[in-house]
Each structure stands twice: as structure tokens, then as C-alpha cells.
Design an enzyme around this catalytic site. Sequence first.
Site, PDB file in Angstrom:
ATOM      1  CB  THR A   1      -0.708 -16.970   2.070  1.00 48.53           C
ATOM      2  OG1 THR A   1       0.187 -16.283   1.061  1.00 48.53           O
ATOM      3  CG2 THR A   1      -1.671 -16.124   2.668  1.00 48.53           C
TER       4      THR A   1
ATOM      5  CD  GLU B   1      -3.121  -9.443   3.699  1.00 46.47           C
ATOM      6  OE1 GLU B   1      -2.904 -10.445   4.443  1.00 46.47           O
ATOM      7  OE2 GLU B   1      -2.348  -9.001   2.969  1.00 46.47           O
TER       8      GLU B   1
ATOM      9  N   GLY C   1       4.296 -11.189  -1.206  1.00 49.17           N
ATOM     10  CA  GLY C   1       5.040  -9.831  -2.037  1.00 49.17           C
ATOM     11  C   GLY C   1       6.364  -9.513  -1.673  1.00 49.17           C
TER      12      GLY C   1
END
Length: 709
Positions: free
Chosen positions: A150, A444, A189
Site C-alpha cells: 500500500t 488488506e 508493518g
Amino acid sequence: MADFTADLQPADVQAPSILARERAASSIHVDELARHLLWRNDFLDRQKKILTILEAMPIFSKKNQLNISRPDRFHLALARAKTLRRLSLKYGWDRDDFLMAEYLIDEMHPFALHWGMFATSLREQCNDKQRAYWLPKVDNWDIIGCYGQTELGHGSNVRGIECQAKWDPQTKEFIIHSPTITASKWWNGALGRTANHAIVVAQLMLPTPGASSDKYKSYGPHQFILQIRDMKTHKPLNGIVIGDIGPKYGYPGMDNGYMLFNNFRVPHSALLSKHSGVDPQHGTYIKPKNPALVYGTMTFIRAQIIMHARLVLARAVTIAVRYLSIRHQFSDRDSGTGVPEEAVLNYPTVQIRVLPLLATTFALHYTGETMFKLYWGTRQQIETGDTSSLAEMHAASSGLKSLCTTLAADGIETCRRAMGGHGFGGGSGMINLNNEYLSKPTVEGDNWMITQQTASYLIKRMQRAVEEPNLEPTDFVDAHFQEYVKCTESCRTEGNHSDLTKDSIALVDAFKQRVSFLAYKVYRERVVEKKSWTGLMISLHKLSRAHSESLLVSNFHEAVFTKTPHPPLNEATVSVLQTLFRLFALFTLDASASEFLVSKALTIETIPDVSLAIQELLTQVRPDAVRLVDAWSIPDFVLESALGSYDGDVYNRLFYKAHKENPLNRVTFNPDWKTEEVVMGEGEENARRRLEALVLGVTVDETSAKSKL
């Protein structure tokens, strides 16, 4: 001065005895049901083994977490993650042991993506040579990885990703570049402060044949593996800017990061090339057999999210059911004076909020099991070159990810509100759970956007049913679509007159009828009438939700009515599960009654019967509620809830948490507005420096002697 509170006890009946009576009144065999629900990977035995180790270590204590600042939470989370890795070597943990430890710690820590999306991408997307090189490094933790897909400007729309990977035919290298600020990788992350390697999703761009050297053609987003930090200094490599994006609703222990590239060169081998690639000699593109294979990692994560949702919602429901069984408020106003107060869970207005969610945990479980089998079965087929099930898996995982995370996230908040004032406090155990899980409906794939993928699949299946009605159906979707298409107009508009409140098969068929109706309607609007896709987006979302709810209902029904339970269950427990099925299905139907009416899946005369049946089912489930949540076997270590602890000692635990554990109560403050001193005895100069450090986010030593505030 002596603390006289040590001798005080709660008024009236002691709370633990209430839960004991609740358990004694139920016929549910808890251990048997727990083994039935949590048999996979020896969950219960593994949980007991790992829990014994973690509970004995102070570093994993959760009692003060809500009082810790975000930078300190990351500091603690990284220390815990490193400890987990060392424990895994000390005790010889396998992957499932490590995942169990992560579940028990209940914290999204900085290593969480290493064995998740990073390792999964490499296993699914590397060619044999790449696997031989990278997987040993991953398994030995010689490198720490993250997954960079992303971006600041694009999330769900993977095709819109701006990061570029241009092929240089002269050097046989890819040039990774971020042409705009919105091309910055974002939300990834473990990227911010931890990872030294990353899977980076970028637009694969090859020189256009016969055109000038600055003309490129994009072949869509592809995955590349890159080293992003120096292995000794841990500083970003030249040409890369990396950082942590800052505070979020939850995940204080995870360093979600950003990353930009400035013409960063990587070798040809950086492109993960199991399914597609670039011929290094000619610079030509090697197409995948199925483009969806490139997105295998996302499908895997969505399947995992669906399985995880049941345990998350079970935590909230466990806390709510136990506490609301103990909490007594008001007496029945029709019973006269002197009547004891009523357990809050006995009120229908509370039952209608909490008990359908208890049923939902089981619905999520059985569909999670089905998705688990579908995912691994599809992966095995893919290894043999068979991609026939890939579209079904992708569509199912997209729609179910949307629905299941919505049910879990909304369910957590519903449980919190149902618990009244104490549900708002830190002793509830809901703050961390609520904040952490709020990410799931958007990560997601945003929960409304990704449902388009499910709807698109269903439109194609309906189109096939219309154009080729005699083809052999491949699953129940084909069968019901074909049946719906072949049905006469009078058949479609006749309406279902079966007693849905008693006929479980008719109830399942009602959900399938609703899907067929909505799919046919959207097919007509899109394919026949040529309406715009954007204009149909609300209808597409409704279709996806209807299909996903139908899957939940069908899988739940099959598990408790047609299959032999594994491991086996006694008749009384099976009967309760069948009651839970009816409650879940009828409650879900009632919430969307207009769609069932329009699709003729039920008649208007049936609706009052549905509402009455739901209320009757609530009274049937109520006596077994505590034992049903017990079966999920969620340890107090995970719940971290004074309201939901197994022994039910609510009020003593709440008071102890506030009186003994709250660090704010260990400081004596100076509230005199005439002085700048905030803490008694620190003096005004120290107060200014401490306040400056607090506001600026630096240490006291980093502040100047003269306050800048």
C-alpha cells in the site's frame, strides 16, 4: 496510614458463586465442545504449554500496558518480540508454537509480518532458485522482512500503485523509483524501525520496443525483494528514505512505516519470478498462466483474517456474557418490593444484542474451517498447474473478509455498550481489543471496495448460467443460479411459504434464493442494460454481503445438521449448536428482511413469526451462554479483563486494578494554579523541563535549561 480497604468485600452474593451456578445449570460439555472447536494444530494442548512459559515472565505482563506511551510501547514490543525468538530456540518451538505465543501475547509486534506476509510472499512467489537462497535466511531470522504494497495515494486499488520498477537493459537491473510523494509506501508493518528487507510491490515497466529509451510500458504491479537497511548500522541504504508513520487507533507496538526510493537499483533476481518474469537477455515479459496468482499473498492473509475473526469476537462475547451474568441491576417492576435485582443478561434488550453475537462466533468458526480447507486445497492444485479454483477462493475470501471483520468489529463495540459504564473502563479488557481490531475492516482492502471482486465473480457466474444453462454445475452457486434462471416468472414471484422458523433447510434455501435474485438483478443491469460499474457499487456491495451471509449460514448448517461432528459431541451439545444456527440465521435474515421479501425468499406474513422465533431462541440459548463462551477456552492472560475473568471476581479485581496497579495513584500532584510545579516537590524549573520534554516528545536531558513553552 493503614489502608482500610483491604478488609472490604462486595455487597450481596459473591460474584464467583454466580458464575458457578450458571455453569452448573447448563448441559453443555465444555471440554468436549472446546476440543471440537479448537482441535486444529493441537490448539488447546499447545496453548497450555506456551501459556505456562509466558505467564512466568514479567516482560509479558499486561497490567500496565494502557498507561504506557506509544514510543515506550514500541520499545516494549520489540523487546518482547526478540524474547519470543529466543524462547522459540530455547524450547524448540515450531511455527505453530510461535503463532500461539503471538496469539497469547495479543500484540501486533514488530516481527509479526516477518513470518506472515513476508515469508508467505517468498514461499508463494519465488522461483526455485530464489526459494533456495531466501527461505533459509527467513527461517533462520538472518534477515527481518516486511511487505510493502500500500502507498500514501493507493491502498485497495493495487493496480493504481505508483512505485516504479523500470528495467535497464544495459545493466540488467531494475530501477525502483518513487516519482511522487503519493508513491510513498505507507502503512507497511515492521517497515518503520525494524525490517532490513522488504517485499516491494511496484509497477513493472519495460522499454517499449522500437521507441525512444524513455518510453516504457507497464505490465502491472509485481513483487520485488529488496534489502532496505544496512545489516550492521541498520540505517536506510542510499537512495531510500524510511520512517514510522506515527500513532494510530491501535497497534502501538507495531512500527507501520513509509518508504520512498530515488532510482534505487536492484538486480534482475529481485523480481519474484515463480509465475511471471522478465527475460534478462531480451527484456521481454513472461506472462503468468493466471494473473491472479500474483496476488496470492493477499488471498492468504484474507483467509487468515476470516479464521481470526471468530476468536476476536469470542473474546468480546466471553467478557460480555460473564460480566452480564454477574451484574445485577433493577428488579422486575411487576414483582413487587423486596425482589432481588435481575441479572442484566436476563433482559431481552441485552440478550438481543449479545446472544446473536455468541451464535455468530460459531458461524464464523465453521466458515473459517471451510476457508482453511479451500485455501490449502487451492494451493495444492496451483502447485500442479490447476488454477480452476483460484477465482472462487479469491471471490470468497474477499467477500468474507469484508463481512466477517465487520461482524467482529461491530460486535466488539456492541458488547462494550451492552456492558454499560464499566465497559468503558480500562478494566473491561475492551479498550485494547477494540482499538487493535479496528484496523481489520480497512487493511488488506477496504471492506466496501473489495466486495466488488466478489460481485464481479458472481455476475460472471450468473451470465454463464443465463447463456449456458445446461452446463454441468461446479458448485452450489452454479446449481442455484441455473435453477433460478430456468425457473418460470411465476416461480420466481411466488414466494417461499415454508416455515423458516422450524425448517432449517428452507432457511438455508432462503439465503440462496436471495443471492440468486440479487445476482440476476445486477447481471441484468450490468450486462444487458450496460449500466456503469460505479453506479452499481451499492448493489454490488449488497450482492457480496448476501453471498457471504449465505456462505456463513450454509457452512453452519452443514456442520451441525449434516456432518458428524469432529471430534464428536453429545446430543445435548449438538442440539444447542442447532439452536445457535437458527438464532444466527433468523437474526441475520431479520436484519435484511426487505431483501428477502423482494427476492420472494419469504412472505410478509412470515416476518412476525421470525421476530417471535428470535425471542424464543434467545431464551433457549440463555441458560447455556456461560458454558458456551467457556468452550472458546480464552485464558485470563489473553482477556486481561476484570469484567470477564473466568472466576467472575469482578468487583475485587476492578478495585484492585484502580487502587493498586494504576501508576497515576502513586504520584502526588500540586493542583495550586499559582505555581508552575505540577508534581509535589519537583520545583518549578524541573516542572518546566519535564513538561517541555513531554510536549516535544524528547527526554528531559534533551531539553534546554530555559523552557521554550
